[in-house]
Design an enzyme around this catalytic site. Structure first.
Site, PDB file in Angstrom:
ATOM      1  N   CYS A  39      -0.837   3.694  -7.226  1.00 18.23           N
ATOM      2  CA  CYS A  39      -1.541   2.827  -6.279  1.00 18.23           C
ATOM      3  C   CYS A  39      -1.460   1.412  -6.821  1.00 18.23           C
ATOM      4  O   CYS A  39      -1.832   1.173  -7.975  1.00 18.23           O
ATOM      5  CB  CYS A  39      -3.001   3.253  -6.156  1.00 18.23           C
ATOM      6  SG  CYS A  39      -4.038   2.126  -5.193  1.00 18.23           S
ATOM      7  N   CYS A  41       0.826  -1.218   0.000  1.00 11.78           N
ATOM      8  CA  CYS A  41       0.000   0.000   0.000  1.00 11.78           C
ATOM      9  C   CYS A  41       0.857   1.262   0.000  1.00 11.78           C
ATOM     10  O   CYS A  41       1.463   1.619   1.014  1.00 11.78           O
ATOM     11  CB  CYS A  41      -0.948   0.006   1.195  1.00 11.78           C
ATOM     12  SG  CYS A  41      -2.179   1.332   1.067  1.00 11.78           S
TER      13      CYS A  41
END
Length: 243
Positions: free
Chosen positions: A182, A64
């Site tokens: 991302c 992440c």
């Protein structure tokens, strides 16, 4: 991370047909991409590092990007050092790659001092990403926040939309395009199309993570279909901290 990094590794079989990898994962819970859930998620990363080191893996990847960047400027270095220490304490020391650190290092590797980027986050979190990269010496000329709060909806975003979204950015003076800041938002299948469309090197957090994982394995960082960074031009590029 669980789809695009293995896809990159499988694509390498066209280049190195006898090469094989095993891929293991451990999960930190997060359903909505909010500062509160990101902090709770990061706090759980030590457990995951220990669990994965039980398998005696050769390298760990922390998926992440925004969980790292939301913890403060330069935090990827703190996280990588701490999680490596957890693996060492478990008797299975392994280097740790964060997608945040990998994106920074990947952009520096290709000499991209000025970029444009797409991110699925809400505007305040996307601003966090921009500020983080700025602190690392990377100027963000333009960016677009897609404002998708639900993490599963981020994963379901159609990558076929990304080339058009990237084309709408002010990219003329950019050295590179970050198609997905991302690892949850898929983009691998659109990277080379976007490179051809815009005439710029295109990377993603997942591609940069795969590149750094391969280098920590002391392998040539090459994979077809993953854009300029994995084209072979940076197959033996140094790791962070190496000359």
């Amino acid at each position: 991370m669980e789809t695009e990094v293995p896809a990159v590794l499988r694509a390498r079989q066209a280049v190195v047909p006898d090469e094989r990898f095993t891929f293991h994962s451990s999960r930190m819970r997060m359903t909505h991409v909010t500062p509160e859930q990101l902090r709770a998620m990061d706090a759980d990363s030590d457990r995951c590092a220990v669990e994965l080191s039980d398998a005696r893996v050769d390298v760990l990847g922390y998926a992440c990007l925004v969980a790292i960047m939301s913890m403060g400027l330069g935090y990827h270095r703190t996280s990588e050092q701490r999680l490596h220490a957890r693996t060492a304490e478990n008797g299975a020391p392994a280097p740790v790659v964060t997608s945040a650190g990998a994106l920074v290092h990947g952009l520096h590797t290709i000499g991209a001092g000025k970029i444009v980027l797409l991110a699925p986050y809400m505007r305040p979190l996307t601003r966090t990403v921009v500020d983080y990269l700025t602190h690392e010496g990377i100027e963000v000329l333009d960016h677009r926040a897609l404002e998708i709060p639900d993490n599963l909806e981020v994963a379901a975003h159609d990558p076929a939309r990304l080339p058009g979204l990237a084309r709408a950015l002010e990219y003329a003076d950019a050295d590179a395009v970050v198609l997905s800041a991302c690892v949850q938002m898929p983009s691998l299948g659109a990277i080379e199309e976007t490179e051809q469309l815009l005439g710029k090197p295109v990377v993603s957090a997942a591609v940069c993570t795969a590149h750094q994982l391969l280098r920590y394995l002391d392998l040539d960082a090459v994979a077809p279909g993953a854009g300029h960074l994995l084209s072979g031009a940076y197959a033996r590029s140094p790791l962070p901290g190496q000359p």
